[in-house]
Write a protein that holds these residues in place. Structure first.
Motif, PDB file in Angstrom:
ATOM      1  N   SER A 214       0.852  -1.192   0.000  1.00  0.00           N
ATOM      2  CA  SER A 214       0.000   0.000   0.000  1.00  0.00           C
ATOM      3  C   SER A 214       0.882   1.233   0.000  1.00  0.00           C
ATOM      4  CB  SER A 214      -0.923   0.025   1.225  1.00  0.00           C
ATOM      5  OG  SER A 214      -1.800  -1.083   1.235  1.00  0.00           O
ATOM      6  N   PRO A 215       0.371   2.368  -0.490  1.00  0.00           N
ATOM      7  CA  PRO A 215       1.153   3.611  -0.449  1.00  0.00           C
ATOM      8  C   PRO A 215       1.474   4.018   0.986  1.00  0.00           C
ATOM      9  CG  PRO A 215      -0.743   3.819  -1.922  1.00  0.00           C
ATOM     10  CD  PRO A 215      -0.922   2.546  -1.165  1.00  0.00           C
ATOM     11  N   GLU A 216       2.427   4.916   1.125  1.00  0.00           N
ATOM     12  CA  GLU A 216       2.826   5.365   2.460  1.00  0.00           C
ATOM     13  C   GLU A 216       1.667   6.010   3.210  1.00  0.00           C
ATOM     14  OE1 GLU A 216       6.244   7.828   2.291  1.00  0.00           O
ATOM     15  OE2 GLU A 216       7.579   6.266   1.513  1.00  0.00           O
ATOM     16  N   ASN A 217       0.825   6.740   2.459  1.00  0.00           N
ATOM     17  CA  ASN A 217      -0.339   7.380   3.100  1.00  0.00           C
ATOM     18  C   ASN A 217      -1.511   6.405   3.107  1.00  0.00           C
ATOM     19  OD1 ASN A 217      -0.606   7.455   0.307  1.00  0.00           O
ATOM     20  ND2 ASN A 217      -1.924   9.284   0.351  1.00  0.00           N
ATOM     21  N   ILE A 218      -1.293   5.220   3.667  1.00  0.00           N
ATOM     22  CA  ILE A 218      -2.273   4.141   3.606  1.00  0.00           C
ATOM     23  C   ILE A 218      -3.623   4.529   4.211  1.00  0.00           C
ATOM     24  CG2 ILE A 218      -1.354   3.182   5.753  1.00  0.00           C
ATOM     25  CD1 ILE A 218      -2.113   0.394   4.705  1.00  0.00           C
ATOM     26  N   ASP A 219      -3.610   5.357   5.227  1.00  0.00           N
ATOM     27  CA  ASP A 219      -4.862   5.726   5.889  1.00  0.00           C
ATOM     28  C   ASP A 219      -5.630   6.807   5.144  1.00  0.00           C
ATOM     29  OD1 ASP A 219      -4.469   3.924   8.008  1.00  0.00           O
ATOM     30  OD2 ASP A 219      -3.149   5.362   9.031  1.00  0.00           O
ATOM     31  N   ASN A 220      -4.977   7.461   4.215  1.00  0.00           N
ATOM     32  CA  ASN A 220      -5.633   8.559   3.497  1.00  0.00           C
ATOM     33  C   ASN A 220      -5.865   8.253   2.014  1.00  0.00           C
ATOM     34  OD1 ASN A 220      -5.627  10.277   5.801  1.00  0.00           O
ATOM     35  ND2 ASN A 220      -3.479  10.753   5.428  1.00  0.00           N
TER      36      ASN A 220
END
Length: 467
Positions: A214-220
């Motif tokens: 997942s991308p680094e900004n997984i929560d967003n």
């Protein structure tokens, strides 16, 4: 303007100071709690009066057994059950989540895409208070355990990309793609690819995620972006790359992944840039066509602008069988004479240097070519390379033919046309009333039949032969 302070307020004498007013405002503040109702009848078609564990008994030990979920094989089918799921009007939030999940399952079963296990049954098992799904059991090995030959890797990646793009096109997503959620099955032609653990359900609304794919900004980021990231990383690793490290054998792909990671607005939104870099078009170097003129000037080369060399063709003022051809590109413009008698270029004029192409020049051009032209000064006119280059170019030949085609004389009219022209001329001169047009029916029909093929007389026979 109302001033707040530690003094009496004249607002009906209700509040003695600002603190009392603030406390009253806080008490009257609307609640943040979201209150809404759920129509429980929407879940009725999905309710099954069964216990999932009795209806589908396990063949062997459970594959997954937790307080929230059970996964096992029953009679060759894969059974997945989410425990203690009791949607009701008393818990509308849960009911909406269950309904949304079941609607996704219904859509998947109706479409039955080849990259997902076939859904056999699903619903709410009321006797066991569980949400359940029954699918075909997929045979094969997970992505990270299959040995894929170097010649087959791009084909497998193509299937991965196509599957995810099709899934997203349906408005669906996986959201938790990683090597253990992808099953590859060996076939005669290569590999079949199947996603598992999709869709998944969580009563608390937390979707399953994994940080590695997942991308680094997984929560967003959205689950669609997580899928796209996973596709890129899985593919890059399959090709022998290490994430975050350039792959010297595939520089275009390495650069494309850097762009995705550094683009805050469009990074991992889709797979367009990734696909283009995966199979970069090999640049074909086309040597410029060289022509010369017997005038004195500095040699220049005119290059296509984004692959387009613009061409304008017009009649020559010197000879009715010749045309003036002007080429526009990056670097300037060049004019030459083409003669239809010899079917070749015969004259070259000194070029005009210019850094860019004027929009008006582009608009007036009739066709585009894809090669560069070098114009140099010489002792004689030499345009044989250009003649040879365009000898079999159908678009160029058709343009020349159209430009030289004689225009019919618009004044050359007869019959009804001339009669109508005279009538309308008289009307404009107010010599004839428009209410009294005398037109020969013979000429009228003749004009109609000459212009409207659908007006031809015809006979339509209806019915079969009568004895």
């Amino acid at each position: 303007m109302v001033r707040f302070g530690h003094r009496k307020c004249n607002c009906w004498g209700r509040y003695h100071n600002a603190e009392e007013l603030f406390d009253a405002l806080k008490e009257a503040e609307p609640s943040d709690a979201c209150t809404f109702e759920f129509d429980d009848s929407e879940l009725e078609p999905y309710r099954r009066n069964i216990s999932h564990s009795r209806q589908y008994r396990e063949d062997d030990d459970l594959i997954v057994e937790t307080d929230e979920k059970e996964v096992y094989v029953s009679d060759g089918l894969m059974v997945k059950a989410w425990l203690n799921v009791n949607p009701s009007v008393d818990d509308p939030a849960l009911s909406y989540k269950v309904l949304h999940f079941l609607q996704r399952l219904e859509k998947i079963r109706s479409i039955n895409p080849p990259y997902l296990p076939c859904v056999r049954e699903f619903g709410i098992a009321t006797k066991s208070s569980s949400l359940f799904m029954v699918t075909d059991k997929v045979e094969g090995l997970t992505w990270n355990k299959v040995s894929i030959g170097s010649k087959q890797r791009l084909a497998v990646i193509d299937k991965l990309v196509e599957s995810v793009e099709h899934l997203h096109g349906l408005g669906l997503y996986h959201g938790d793609l990683h090597p253990e959620n992808i099953i590859l099955t060996k076939t005669v032609d290569g590999f079949d690819l199947t996603f598992i653990d999709v869709p998944d359900f969580s009563a608390n609304g937390d979707e399953p995620k994994n940080h590695l794919y997942s991308p680094e900004n997984i929560d967003n980021c959205t689950p669609f972006e997580r899928d796209n990231f996973a596709v890129m990383r899985l593919s890059f690793e399959l090709l022998g790359g290490e994430w975050g490290v350039d792959l010297s054998e595939l520089p275009e792909l390495s650069d494309a992944l850097k762009v995705e990671a550094s683009d805050p607005s469009a990074g991992f939104k889709d797979l367009v840039r990734f696909k283009a870099a995966l199979k970069p078009k090999k640049s074909v170097s086309i040597a410029p066509v060289t022509i010369s003129s017997n005038k004195d000037f500095e040699m220049i080369t005119i290059y296509p602008d984004n692959g387009k060399l613009y061409v304008h063709v017009e009649k020559s003022n010197q000879n009715s069988t010749d045309v003036m051809v002007t080429f526009y590109g990056l670097g300037g413009s060049a004019r030459v004479i083409y003669t239809t008698n010899e079917k070749g270029f015969i004259v070259s004029f000194p070029p005009r240097a210019r850094d860019s192409i004027h929009p008006k020049d582009i608009e007036r051009c009739q066709l585009v070519l894809d090669f560069a032209i070098t114009i140099k000064s010489g002792s004689v006119m030499e345009l044989s390379q250009l003649t040879k280059k365009l000898m079999g170019n159908e678009s160029f030949n058709r343009t020349v033919e159209t430009v030289l085609k004689p225009v019919e004389d618009e004044e050359k009219v007869d019959g009804l046309t001339s009669q109508l022209a005279q009538v309308f001329k008289n009307i404009e001169a107010k010599n004839t009333s428009p209410d009294h047009l005398v037109i020969s029916t013979d000429k009228l029909w003749k004009a109609v039949l000459e212009t409207e093929t659908q007006a031809y007389p015809y006979i339509e026979v209806i019915g079969g032969q009568t004895k």
